[in-house]
Design an enzyme around this catalytic site. Structure first.
Site, PDB file in Angstrom:
ATOM      1  N   TYR A   1     -31.503   6.603 -55.667  1.00  0.00           N
ATOM      2  CA  TYR A   1     -31.407   5.723 -56.836  1.00  0.00           C
ATOM      3  C   TYR A   1     -32.696   5.707 -57.656  1.00  0.00           C
ATOM      4  CZ  TYR A   1     -27.152   3.748 -54.726  1.00  0.00           C
ATOM      5  OH  TYR A   1     -25.907   3.578 -54.181  1.00  0.00           O
TER       6      TYR A   1
ATOM      7  N   LYS B   1     -27.684  11.182 -42.458  1.00  0.00           N
ATOM      8  CA  LYS B   1     -26.791  12.338 -42.582  1.00  0.00           C
ATOM      9  C   LYS B   1     -27.645  13.550 -42.220  1.00  0.00           C
ATOM     10  CE  LYS B   1     -22.837  14.197 -43.911  1.00  0.00           C
ATOM     11  NZ  LYS B   1     -21.603  14.072 -43.108  1.00  0.00           N
TER      12      LYS B   1
ATOM     13  N   ASP C   1     -20.901   9.063 -42.094  1.00  0.00           N
ATOM     14  CA  ASP C   1     -19.430   9.105 -42.132  1.00  0.00           C
ATOM     15  C   ASP C   1     -18.843   8.464 -40.875  1.00  0.00           C
ATOM     16  OD1 ASP C   1     -20.797  11.238 -41.052  1.00  0.00           O
ATOM     17  OD2 ASP C   1     -19.443  12.796 -41.758  1.00  0.00           O
TER      18      ASP C   1
ATOM     19  N   ASP D   1     -26.033   0.710 -49.509  1.00  0.00           N
ATOM     20  CA  ASP D   1     -25.281   0.120 -50.610  1.00  0.00           C
ATOM     21  C   ASP D   1     -23.782   0.172 -50.287  1.00  0.00           C
ATOM     22  OD1 ASP D   1     -24.601  -0.907 -53.054  1.00  0.00           O
ATOM     23  OD2 ASP D   1     -25.130   0.877 -54.213  1.00  0.00           O
TER      24      ASP D   1
ATOM     25  N   ASP E   1     -21.153  -3.078 -48.636  1.00  0.00           N
ATOM     26  CA  ASP E   1     -19.929  -3.551 -49.294  1.00  0.00           C
ATOM     27  C   ASP E   1     -18.732  -3.413 -48.359  1.00  0.00           C
ATOM     28  OD1 ASP E   1     -21.220  -4.261 -51.612  1.00  0.00           O
ATOM     29  OD2 ASP E   1     -19.735  -3.331 -52.918  1.00  0.00           O
TER      30      ASP E   1
END
Ligand code: NAD
Length: 351
Positions: A141, A186, A219, A243, A247
């Protein structure tokens, strides 16, 4: 101890929910001998309407002086024209950067009386108590962005120190909980994730040997959060993965109106806000659920004012009011509901 709290109500339901949280902080602060003073300032659309940038200089200056910042929410359709010169959300991003709050903490603990509000089966949720620690000021970001007619790039960058400090924050939290840390990355694909894994392994081995550390690919983490959410204690992860996973995790609790957050920097100063937005669809009606903001006030007591008993009292009072069956409209499922102020009154009565 005297402490200044900056209150930034912001837009939409922001003023309605921060009002209740301030009332609760006043009562609990007094009981614990904290001399709290509150100063209000503009942010977001409210600042733009008053002819200021979304983070006015006076607001930034107040927040820099304050021991903690309590924020409602920013934004709304009134300011969402894509061509607009100034956007409310920029005020919040600038504030996080100004305060240097690099760690975003989101506790997820579904309330026993509200298990039916989650789309997950209640038996999966019974023992869920997760603390997600998301890196907030690095990664993709904040990386360099390029754009040509046919190609766009976003650089993902992490430095060793950025990883070390967030892992330390997560490690300290895990020490006070179940001592289980899951680091999400990852590493099978991304170089930043391989560095993340290396640094995390080293910091935990050297500084938190009593913790159990597990590395999990993002994942798989997304899947396990739904298939076995009760198996997690503390999760630490980088900005974008955090992020998305936070959620996802919020749905374990059932309503956006329930989840608090704390964003912390090096010196104990913090920014406390509900995870929800300004909810323009219900703003001004006095029906917003104040729980997320009340629980953010509890985090403020815990992390910035170092007053654990006060934090627990607020959490227990909110819990007791939910146990007693009081529901704001978002949770009432067509049944009887109370407004924001009445819910706040009930929490104060418990306190
Ligand atoms: P939202 O979180 O504001 O609302 C989503 C839905 O949840 C709405 O139906 C709303 O009524 C409901 N809801 C949210 N909080 C609630 C509460 N406390 N009580 C009862 N119901 C609640 O998300 P959105 O509609 O996507 O965004 C609205 C505005 O908020 C946008 O401008 C967005 O940019 C902004 N936003 C701000 C923040 C922030 O300030 N941190 C975060 C997210 C969105």
């Amino acid at each position: 101890m005297a402490a200044l709290i900056a209150v930034l109500p912001g837009d939409g339901i922001g003023p309605e929910v921060t009002r209740e949280a301030q009332r609760v902080l006043e009562v609990v602060g007094e009981r614990h001998g904290l001399e709290l003073t509150f100063e209000e300032a503009l942010i977001g659309g409210a600042a733009i309407d008053a002819g200021h940038p979304p983070l006015p200089a006076e607001t930034a200056e107040l927040c820099a002086r304050a021991a903690a910042v309590l924020l409602g929410a920013v934004g709304g359709p009134k300011w969402s024209d894509p061509g607009a010169a100034q956007r409310p959300e920029q005020g919040l991003l600038d504030l996080r950067a100004t305060l240097g709050v690099y760690a975003n903490l989101r506790p997820v603990r579904p309330h026993p009386a509200l298990l039916a509000a989650s789309p997950l089966r209640p038996e999966l949720l019974a023992d869920v108590d997760i603390m997600v620690v998301r890196e907030l000021t690095g990664g993709i970001y904040f990386g360099r962005k390029t754009r040509s007619e046919s190609v766009a790039t976003d650089e993902c960058r992490y430095a060793v120190e950025e990883i070390e400090r967030i892992v330390r924050m997560a490690g300290r939290l895990a020490q006070t909980r179940q001592r289980r840390l899951v680091s999400v990355d990852k590493a099978n694909v991304l170089e930043t994730s391989r560095l993340w894994r290396e640094v995390t392994t080293r910091v935990v081995a050297e500084e938190f040997p009593e913790l159990t550390l597990e590395h999990m690919l993002v994942d798989a983490a997304a899947m396990h959060l739904l298939s076995r959410p009760a198996s997690f204690d503390v999760i630490v992860t980088e900005n974008m993965f955090g992020d998305i996973l936070t959620d996802e995790a919020s749905m374990l609790a059932g309503s956006m109106g329930l989840l608090p957050s704390a964003s912390l920097g090096e010196d104990g100063r913090g920014l406390y806000e509900p995870i929800h937005g300004s909810a323009p669809d219900i703003a001004g009606q006095g029906i917003a659920n104040p729980c997320a903001t009340l629980l953010s006030a509890a985090l403020l007591m815990r992390h910035s004012l170092d007053c654990e008993p006060a934090a627990r009292e607020i959490e227990a009072a909110v819990s007791a009011v939910l146990d007693a069956g009081l529901r704001t409209a978002d949770l009432a499922r067509g049944g009887e509901s109370v407004g924001t102020r009445a819910f706040g009154d009930a929490v104060l009565a418990r306190l």
